[in-house]
Design an enzyme around this catalytic site. Structure first.
Site, PDB file in Angstrom:
ATOM      1  N   HIS A 108       0.859  -1.184   0.000  1.00  0.00           N
ATOM      2  CA  HIS A 108       0.000   0.000   0.000  1.00  0.00           C
ATOM      3  C   HIS A 108       0.901   1.241   0.000  1.00  0.00           C
ATOM      4  O   HIS A 108       1.844   1.305   0.802  1.00  0.00           O
ATOM      5  CB  HIS A 108      -0.897  -0.007   1.243  1.00  0.00           C
ATOM      6  N   ASP A 144      -6.638  -2.464   4.108  1.00  0.00           N
ATOM      7  CA  ASP A 144      -5.361  -1.783   4.390  1.00  0.00           C
ATOM      8  C   ASP A 144      -5.030  -1.787   5.881  1.00  0.00           C
ATOM      9  O   ASP A 144      -4.501  -0.819   6.424  1.00  0.00           O
ATOM     10  CB  ASP A 144      -5.401  -0.344   3.866  1.00  0.00           C
ATOM     11  N   GLU A 173       8.875   0.941  -3.260  1.00  0.00           N
ATOM     12  CA  GLU A 173       8.009  -0.249  -3.307  1.00  0.00           C
ATOM     13  C   GLU A 173       8.752  -1.413  -3.961  1.00  0.00           C
ATOM     14  O   GLU A 173       8.704  -2.558  -3.491  1.00  0.00           O
ATOM     15  CB  GLU A 173       6.737   0.047  -4.098  1.00  0.00           C
TER      16      GLU A 173
HETATM   17  C1  GRF Z   1       1.047   2.052  -7.716  1.00  0.00           C
HETATM   18  O1  GRF Z   1       0.393   3.292  -7.458  1.00  0.00           O
HETATM   19  C2  GRF Z   1       1.586   1.514  -6.435  1.00  0.00           C
HETATM   20  O2  GRF Z   1       1.881   2.563  -5.533  1.00  0.00           O
HETATM   21  C3  GRF Z   1       0.475   0.679  -5.887  1.00  0.00           C
HETATM   22  O3  GRF Z   1      -0.274   0.210  -7.003  1.00  0.00           O
HETATM   23  C4  GRF Z   1      -0.027   1.073  -8.137  1.00  0.00           C
HETATM   24  C5  GRF Z   1       0.372   0.291  -9.353  1.00  0.00           C
HETATM   25  O4  GRF Z   1       1.445  -0.519  -9.032  1.00  0.00           O
HETATM   26  N1  GRF Z   1       1.001  -0.415  -5.121  1.00  0.00           N
HETATM   27  P1  GRF Z   1       2.020  -1.579 -10.130  1.00  0.00           P
HETATM   28  O5  GRF Z   1       2.941  -0.806 -11.032  1.00  0.00           O
HETATM   29  O6  GRF Z   1       0.808  -2.119 -10.907  1.00  0.00           O
HETATM   30  O7  GRF Z   1       2.727  -2.617  -9.320  1.00  0.00           O
END
Ligand code: GRF
Length: 194
Positions: A108, A144, A173
């Site tokens: 998240h 969440d 992330e």
């Molecule tokens: C991004 O905004 C990320 O912050 C959240 O989901 C969105 C897409 O992520 N976890 P991804 O590129 O599909 O992994």
């Protein structure tokens, strides 16, 4: 450990998870599934040799249970030990979550418990926070929420927009999730703090 990953869009987090699993050889990505057949991440997964499935949620309208019953078919067929939500944008019912209790993760884009839900970066900016970041947590029936398995922090810079902050968080992330999953499949629940 057999790992399945759920995505909704580009799947950049999924790509990093699969790359790390394949590089480290500690787990096998057995499936990448999406609620959108057009999700760009599905093509990326296929190119990496990972089986994919797409169950469009739209024909099911508000009937989340019916959608989840379909989504469960390829997931259960893949017999995963761990389910990773990575940019998966559908709220899952407690009934679905309970089937994976204690073995489902989510990333998240906020420092939970701050800013559960959507628009996390704009909310951090509006609050004048000096820091932002992302959290990997075990998924529980409460959205969440759940035990925190990792967090990464980034500074908020002057002039940041939700987009510039999101980009800075996304880099973290991509570092955090693989580090957490590696520990998680090894049975180590010590939080990863970056
Ligand atoms: C991004 O905004 C990320 O912050 C959240 O989901 C969105 C897409 O992520 N976890 P991804 O590129 O599909 O992994």
């Amino acid at each position: 450990k057999r790992v399945a990953i759920l995505i909704s869009g580009g799947g950049s987090n999924m790509v990093r998870l699969v790359e790390d699993m394949q590089a480290q050889g500690y787990a096998a990505p057995v499936l990448v599934a999406s609620n959108d057949a057009a999700a760009a991440g599905l093509e990326k997964a296929a190119r990496m040799g990972v089986p994919t499935a797409a169950i469009d949620h739209r024909p099911f309208g508000k009937d989340r249970v019916a959608f989840e019953a379909e989504l469960l078919k390829p997931i259960l067929a893949a017999e995963p030990d761990v389910l990773c939500l990575a940019g998966f944008m559908r709220v899952l019912t407690p009934g679905f979550v309970e089937q994976f209790a204690g073995r489902m993760l989510n990333i998240h884009p906020s420092l939970l418990p701050k800013y559960p839900g959507l628009h996390t970066h704009q909310r951090a900016l509006d609050a004048g926070d000096a820091e932002a970041g992302c959290t990997v947590h075990e998924v529980t029936p409460v959205l969440d929420d759940g035990p925190i398995l990792g967090q990464a922090r980034v500074p908020v810079e002057p002039g940041d927009t939700a987009e510039t902050l999101a980009a800075r968080v996304l880099v973290m992330e991509h570092r955090l999730y693989p580090a957490v999953l590696r520990r998680y499949v090894a049975g180590d629940r010590t939080p990863v703090l970056l």
